[in-house]
Every structure is written in structure tokens, then in C-alpha cells.
Design a protein around this motif. Structure first.
Motif, PDB file in Angstrom:
ATOM      1  N   TYR A  36       0.922  -1.124  -0.133  1.00  0.00           N
ATOM      2  CA  TYR A  36      -0.039   0.031  -0.067  1.00  0.00           C
ATOM      3  C   TYR A  36       0.867   1.278  -0.036  1.00  0.00           C
ATOM      4  O   TYR A  36       0.456   2.258  -0.267  1.00  0.00           O
ATOM      5  CB  TYR A  36      -0.758  -0.132   1.275  1.00  0.00           C
ATOM      6  N   ALA A  37       2.160   1.340   0.254  1.00  0.00           N
ATOM      7  CA  ALA A  37       2.883   2.342   0.398  1.00  0.00           C
ATOM      8  C   ALA A  37       4.275   2.088   0.742  1.00  0.00           C
ATOM      9  O   ALA A  37       4.770   0.862   1.055  1.00  0.00           O
ATOM     10  CB  ALA A  37       2.473   3.322   1.710  1.00  0.00           C
ATOM     11  N   LEU A  38       5.308   3.083   0.430  1.00  0.00           N
ATOM     12  CA  LEU A  38       6.564   2.961   0.839  1.00  0.00           C
ATOM     13  C   LEU A  38       6.781   3.960   1.786  1.00  0.00           C
ATOM     14  O   LEU A  38       6.435   5.087   1.731  1.00  0.00           O
ATOM     15  CB  LEU A  38       7.550   3.480  -0.493  1.00  0.00           C
ATOM     16  N   THR A  39       7.254   3.594   3.110  1.00  0.00           N
ATOM     17  CA  THR A  39       7.154   4.529   4.245  1.00  0.00           C
ATOM     18  C   THR A  39       8.845   4.727   4.653  1.00  0.00           C
ATOM     19  O   THR A  39       9.601   3.866   4.423  1.00  0.00           O
ATOM     20  CB  THR A  39       6.579   3.744   5.570  1.00  0.00           C
ATOM     21  N   TYR A  52      10.289  12.018   8.198  1.00  0.00           N
ATOM     22  CA  TYR A  52       9.677  10.835   7.939  1.00  0.00           C
ATOM     23  C   TYR A  52       8.397  11.013   6.990  1.00  0.00           C
ATOM     24  O   TYR A  52       7.692  12.207   6.997  1.00  0.00           O
ATOM     25  CB  TYR A  52       9.431  10.092   8.972  1.00  0.00           C
ATOM     26  N   GLY A  53       7.984   9.907   6.256  1.00  0.00           N
ATOM     27  CA  GLY A  53       6.816  10.142   5.471  1.00  0.00           C
ATOM     28  C   GLY A  53       6.284   8.870   4.722  1.00  0.00           C
ATOM     29  O   GLY A  53       6.969   7.832   4.951  1.00  0.00           O
ATOM     30  N   VAL A  54       5.318   9.257   3.927  1.00  0.00           N
ATOM     31  CA  VAL A  54       4.869   8.197   3.073  1.00  0.00           C
ATOM     32  C   VAL A  54       4.891   8.298   1.679  1.00  0.00           C
ATOM     33  O   VAL A  54       4.463   9.544   1.331  1.00  0.00           O
ATOM     34  CB  VAL A  54       3.208   7.837   3.612  1.00  0.00           C
ATOM     35  N   HIS A  55       5.137   7.596   0.518  1.00  0.00           N
ATOM     36  CA  HIS A  55       5.124   7.739  -0.611  1.00  0.00           C
ATOM     37  C   HIS A  55       4.153   6.627  -1.187  1.00  0.00           C
ATOM     38  O   HIS A  55       4.302   5.471  -0.803  1.00  0.00           O
ATOM     39  CB  HIS A  55       6.610   7.395  -1.314  1.00  0.00           C
ATOM     40  N   ARG A  61      24.127   6.390   3.462  1.00  0.00           N
ATOM     41  CA  ARG A  61      23.640   5.430   3.170  1.00  0.00           C
ATOM     42  C   ARG A  61      22.042   5.168   3.217  1.00  0.00           C
ATOM     43  O   ARG A  61      21.571   5.807   3.961  1.00  0.00           O
ATOM     44  CB  ARG A  61      24.095   4.167   4.218  1.00  0.00           C
ATOM     45  N   MET A  62      21.400   4.608   2.418  1.00  0.00           N
ATOM     46  CA  MET A  62      19.847   4.277   2.163  1.00  0.00           C
ATOM     47  C   MET A  62      19.906   2.801   2.253  1.00  0.00           C
ATOM     48  O   MET A  62      20.351   2.212   1.351  1.00  0.00           O
ATOM     49  CB  MET A  62      19.725   4.802   0.803  1.00  0.00           C
ATOM     50  N   VAL A  63      18.996   2.458   3.211  1.00  0.00           N
ATOM     51  CA  VAL A  63      18.729   0.934   3.366  1.00  0.00           C
ATOM     52  C   VAL A  63      17.493   0.853   3.176  1.00  0.00           C
ATOM     53  O   VAL A  63      16.234   1.417   3.444  1.00  0.00           O
ATOM     54  CB  VAL A  63      18.921   0.565   5.018  1.00  0.00           C
ATOM     55  N   ILE A  64      17.068  -0.052   2.027  1.00  0.00           N
ATOM     56  CA  ILE A  64      15.694  -0.551   1.683  1.00  0.00           C
ATOM     57  C   ILE A  64      15.292  -1.944   2.063  1.00  0.00           C
ATOM     58  O   ILE A  64      16.099  -2.659   2.178  1.00  0.00           O
ATOM     59  CB  ILE A  64      15.785  -0.396   0.145  1.00  0.00           C
ATOM     60  N   ASP A  65      14.174  -1.791   2.634  1.00  0.00           N
ATOM     61  CA  ASP A  65      13.404  -2.984   3.168  1.00  0.00           C
ATOM     62  C   ASP A  65      13.587  -4.318   2.185  1.00  0.00           C
ATOM     63  O   ASP A  65      12.882  -4.321   1.052  1.00  0.00           O
ATOM     64  CB  ASP A  65      12.084  -2.867   3.571  1.00  0.00           C
ATOM     65  N   ASN A  87       3.343  -0.758  11.974  1.00  0.00           N
ATOM     66  CA  ASN A  87       4.634  -0.042  12.562  1.00  0.00           C
ATOM     67  C   ASN A  87       5.545   0.149  11.531  1.00  0.00           C
ATOM     68  O   ASN A  87       6.650   0.207  11.751  1.00  0.00           O
ATOM     69  CB  ASN A  87       5.137  -1.258  13.721  1.00  0.00           C
ATOM     70  N   ASP A  88       5.108   0.530  10.284  1.00  0.00           N
ATOM     71  CA  ASP A  88       5.932   0.952   9.203  1.00  0.00           C
ATOM     72  C   ASP A  88       6.934   2.120   9.468  1.00  0.00           C
ATOM     73  O   ASP A  88       8.074   1.871   9.205  1.00  0.00           O
ATOM     74  CB  ASP A  88       5.049   1.248   8.124  1.00  0.00           C
TER      75      ASP A  88
END
Length: 333
Positions: free
Chosen positions: A89-92, A109-112, A152-156, A285-286
Motif C-alpha cells: 500500500y505504500a513506501l514508508t 519521515y513520510g509516506v510515498h 547510506r540508504m537502506v531499503i526493506d 509499525n511501518d
């Protein structure tokens, strides 16, 4: 399908003008009241009382602010890291600025794509993997543009794993910071890999490893969720602390709810390994997951409250500023 086998004994416990049926009413009560209160008040089957390892209230977390303006790093912050949690449903996302001794400030922080815009659903006709791949690349570029000092960017990498690895390795990504999939592992199973030669970097309860898919950042998810929660119990700008941008009273209610969603019940140190027992609460808990990945991103760069993991490699970059003694802190403008 959801109602199959479901029986409601209190069929009139709902308002038909607001809710379609008693099943919906029961689920609404469960999520609004929480598991413990629902079982006690609605099911008349109270849970056995279990003490949590520490008390963390939503109201306390939402007011744990550091006075910094949104998107502003702390004075002696050495590492900036971004975490991105992925769901259909989203990228948090969340951005954290940390010192070498892991004083962590949540910069934003936010939601895309954003509130009201669903990333994917069955009616849209879009392919989930393709949609996540496209939107993830868009989000990464937007975040690095907003936060150019990102290390650094950490992606799930625990959700849509193949899609995430393809996105990270996309030739058109070309970001100035390190972008890596993050794989959280429970405390019971986390440990050093068998093939030590595959490990490219180590940090506190995390390590970077090069496998068949490429580079991964593996971390002890229980340890870092505990670090996030206990960080809010510490004073802002102290080692191991976590705080949000803004002034007391600024709206961080949703962040606080996500941080407090899971409760640490017990820590077992038998056998020389710290094993956690958590109780999962209802709801999402995203944002907490995104902040945890950002903290791990800072940790693998060298932020840690433990001397054996901390590094001073970025002293030159910050004109020699390194924390030995702490005074009053202010934002750098």
C-alpha cells in the motif's frame, strides 16, 4: 471469505448507520481498544498479565523532541542515513542523523506516494513488482535530492526481495550515496555468517555481506527495535538517544504509535546470546521499521554507543568536530 466460520454472540453491538455488520464492529473495537482491552471488555477472557521490560507510552514518545527544525542535522552529527519500509500500500521512509556515539535525531519521515494515494491494489490493474520498482527509484532520487549529505540508504529487502535487489542494482539509479537492501533477522537466528570472507563491513549487531544477489545489510531486528524504543527514554543528544525534530507538542502521534506498537516482554541471556520475546500489538509499525533501518544504516557507517564499533573516519569531513565532551547543542544552519 473473512466471515466464514465467524460467530458473533452480541449481534447488536454496532451502529448499522456507521458499520456494515457486527464482524466489522468487532474488528474496529479490536484495533481501537487494543488486544488486551478487547479480550477483557468484549470477550470476557482477559489475558494473563505479563510485565513488559520497560514502560513506553505513546504520549511520552510523541513529545520526545529535540528542538531542531525539520530536515536539520544536529551540530555534531557525522552520519545521515535513510530507511525505506516497503508494503503493497505504500513506501514508508525515515531520515536519521547520528553522531559517532549514536545520538540519533529523526530529521523527517513520510509516506510515498502520499496519504490518499494507494501504491497498488487489485483493481488498479498494475503489476505489484513493477509498481514498487518504479516508485522506489522515484522515491530514492527525491530523498537524496532533499538530503544530499546522505551516507547510506537502506531499503526493506524482506518484502518483494527480488524487486528490491533489481531496483538497487538498476543502472539508472546512480545515486551519490550507498544504497543497499536491508534484511532484518530475529534475535534467535541472528549471528555471523558461516563464510566470513563474504562479510564486507561490520557494525553493532549488523553486517554487510556480498551474496549471489549482491550486497545486503543484515541486522538483528529485535536488537534495533529495542534500541529505538529505549532511545526515546534517554535525553536527546545523549549517547544511544533517539529524538524527533520539532518542539514539544509538535504532532508526532502516528510516529509514536508505530514505535510503541510492539512490546518487549522478556530478554533471555542464557547461553551467552541475548534472545528477545516480543508481543505484537494490532495496527502498523511501518514508520518504526523505517527508522530502525535508518539507525542500522548509521551503525554500519560507524555510529555506536560501544567503542569497539564507533569510528572517527569522518572527522575531517566535519572540520574536526568529534564528540568527547557534550555541551549545549544547536542546529547547524
Amino acid at each position: 471469505k473473512l466471515r466464514e466460520g465467524f460467530e458473533v454472540t452480541w449481534k447488536h453491538r454496532f451502529d448499522p448507520t456507521l458499520e456494515p455488520d457486527a464482524y466489522y464492529s468487532a474488528m474496529s473495537d479490536y484495533y481501537s481498544m487494543g488486544r488486551s482491552a478487547f479480550l477483557q471488555e468484549r470477550q470476557n477472557t482477559p489475558e494473563e498479565e505479563t510485565e513488559s521490560a520497560y514502560t513506553l507510552a505513546v504520549e511520552y514518545v510523541q513529545d520526545r523532541t529535540n528542538g531542531l527544525a525539520r530536515s536539520t542535522p544536529q551540530q555534531d552529527g557525522l552520519f545521515t542515513a535513510i530507511g525505506v519500509d516497503i508494503n503493497a500500500y505504500a513506501l514508508t521512509w525515515a531520515v536519521v542523523n547520528a553522531t559517532n556515539d549514536m545520538s540519533a535525531c529523526i530529521m523527517d519521515y513520510g509516506v510515498h506516494p502520499g496519504e490518499g494515494h494507494v501504491l497498488w491494489d487489485e483493481e488498479s490493474g498494475r503489476d505489484l513488482a513493477t509498481t514498487i520498482h518504479t516508485q522506489l527509484l522515484t522515491l530514492c532520487r527525491q530523498l537524496v535530492k532533499r538530503f544530499p549529505a546522505t551516507d547510506r540508504m537502506v531499503i526493506d529487502g524482506n518484502y518483494q526481495t527480488d524487486t528490491v535487489y533489481r531496483a538497487v542494482q538498476a543502472p539508472n539509479l546512480s545515486l551519490p550515496c550507498t544504497v543497499v537492501p536491508g534484511r532484518g533477522i530475529a534475535s534467535q537466528r541472528y549471528g555471523p555468517p558461516r563464510l566470513q570472507r563474504l562479510v564486507t563491513k561490520r557494525g553493532e549487531q549488523c553486517h554487510a555481506i556480498k551474496g549471489p544477489r549482491g550486497l545486503s545489510l543484515v541486522f538483528n531486528s529485535h536488537h534495533w527495535h529495542k534500541a529505538l524504543q529505549t532511545g526515546f527514554l534517554a535525553d536527546p543528544f545523549t549517547p544511544g538517544s533517539v529524538s524527533s525534530f520539532g518542539q514539544p507538542g509538535e504532532r508526532h502521534r502516528i510516529l509514536a504509535e508505530h514505535v510503541c506498537r510492539d512490546v518487549l516482554i522478556e530478554i533471555d541471556t542464557a547461553g551467552g546470546k541475548e534472545v528477545h520475546k516480543w508481543r505484537q500489538g494490532p495496527g502498523k509499525n511501518d514508520i518504526a521499521d523505517a527508522v530502525v533501518m535508518a539507525l542500522v544504516g548509521a551503525a554500519i557507517e560507524g555510529a555506536s554507543v560501544h567503542a569497539e564499533h564507533a569510528t572517527e573516519k569522518k572527522v575531517a569531513k566535519t572540520a574536526g568536530v568529534i564528540r568527547i565532551k557534550r555541551g549545549r547543542h544547536r542546529a547547524i544552519g
